[in-house]
Design an enzyme around this catalytic site. Sequence first.
Site, short mmCIF file in Angstrom:
data_model
loop_
_atom_site.label_atom_id
_atom_site.label_comp_id
_atom_site.label_asym_id
_atom_site.label_seq_id
_atom_site.Cartn_x
_atom_site.Cartn_y
_atom_site.Cartn_z
N THR A 1 3.56 0.49 65.71
CA THR A 1 3.32 -0.45 64.60
C THR A 1 4.48 -0.47 63.61
O THR A 1 4.75 -1.49 62.98
CB THR A 1 2.00 -0.16 63.86
OG1 THR A 1 2.08 1.11 63.20
CG2 THR A 1 0.82 -0.13 64.81
N MET B 1 3.21 -4.66 60.18
CA MET B 1 1.92 -5.27 60.53
C MET B 1 1.11 -4.33 61.43
O MET B 1 0.78 -4.68 62.57
CB MET B 1 2.16 -6.62 61.23
CG MET B 1 2.77 -7.69 60.35
SD MET B 1 1.64 -8.24 59.06
CE MET B 1 2.20 -7.30 57.67
N HIS B 2 0.76 -3.15 60.87
CA HIS B 2 0.05 -2.15 61.69
C HIS B 2 -1.14 -2.75 62.44
O HIS B 2 -1.23 -2.68 63.66
CB HIS B 2 -0.49 -1.02 60.79
CG HIS B 2 0.53 -0.27 60.02
ND1 HIS B 2 1.44 0.57 60.62
CD2 HIS B 2 0.79 -0.21 58.69
CE1 HIS B 2 2.20 1.13 59.69
NE2 HIS B 2 1.83 0.66 58.52
N ASP B 3 -2.09 -3.28 61.65
CA ASP B 3 -3.37 -3.66 62.25
C ASP B 3 -3.27 -4.85 63.20
O ASP B 3 -4.04 -4.95 64.17
CB ASP B 3 -4.39 -3.96 61.13
CG ASP B 3 -4.72 -2.70 60.34
OD1 ASP B 3 -4.53 -1.59 60.88
OD2 ASP B 3 -5.19 -2.83 59.19
#
Length: 301
Positions: A191, A233-235
């Site tokens: 991520t 934008m991890h998620d």
Amino acid sequence: MKKIPIIIDTDPGIDDAAAIGLATHCEELDIKLITTVTGNVDINKTTENALKLLTFFDKDIPVARGMETPLLQPVYGSEVHGESGMDGFDFKASTHSVIKEHAVEAIRQLLENHDEKITIVPIGPLTNIAMLLLLYPKLKSKIDKIVLMGGSLSGGNMNGPAEFNIWADPHAAKIVFESEIDVIMIGLDVTNQALIGEEELSAAIKRGNKTAEMFNAIFQHYRDGDMENGVVMHDSCAIAYLLNPEMFTVERKHVKVVTSGPASGMTMEMFEELETNVSVATDIDSALFQEWFITILDKML
Ligand code: BDR
Ligand code: CA
């Protein structure tokens, strides 16, 4: 087109907002339920934020409020994502409301009553999912897989080795990692390479994209106006994985969750000879991720 039935378990949250925006605009996904959990901010705020996002995106998806505190450890006060969790944009008051069932009960009912297996996509601490597995272990057979954002094999973003979602409720994470369900760990290893910056958003704003304006406002606020290196934008990576697994390199590994001591919340890779328990995303095609993000963004308002 056969859609993938999913449940999103979330703590919005700046990058949760982006992930929810993307997921609600991917026609291959059938989002059956959104459940909230304390994480980036407390449960009242994460729930309100989820409702505001659905109002913003004009999507009618049931939202169930979930666990207020981690399983065992005390709740922490986190305001990394600002006081409300989504500061920087003036969201309209939500016109949606939560369903009456607790998140864990809502997931149970859905799994029990749905013919097909469902994929669970946790993008916050794993408290709700661990509670579900503790209360209703038989329902494991109704879960197709768990694609979670959390963990890291290459250093964390909290106490050194730990990533936030695992650190926030390590006992819950341990239950999920040891559940024998097909778990795919989308952690910081990938991520941190998934960035969206001012350039991409400005171009979309010029095309008249109102969602890009909203993202830009909350990202800018989060980064104190410093968008030079983009926002991670991890998620959204968990959503990207559902639709484009080929964007990622994934390896089977044995990963243990540390639940106490200075490394609490660490996801620790164990010796190769141990039986594997999770699939870990170890690399991502960042350019492809960016391209995918912008393509879906262009489908938004
Ligand atoms: C994770 O922690 C949260 O702050 C983000 O929303 C993401 O889910 C990244 O470590
Ligand atoms: Ca999150």
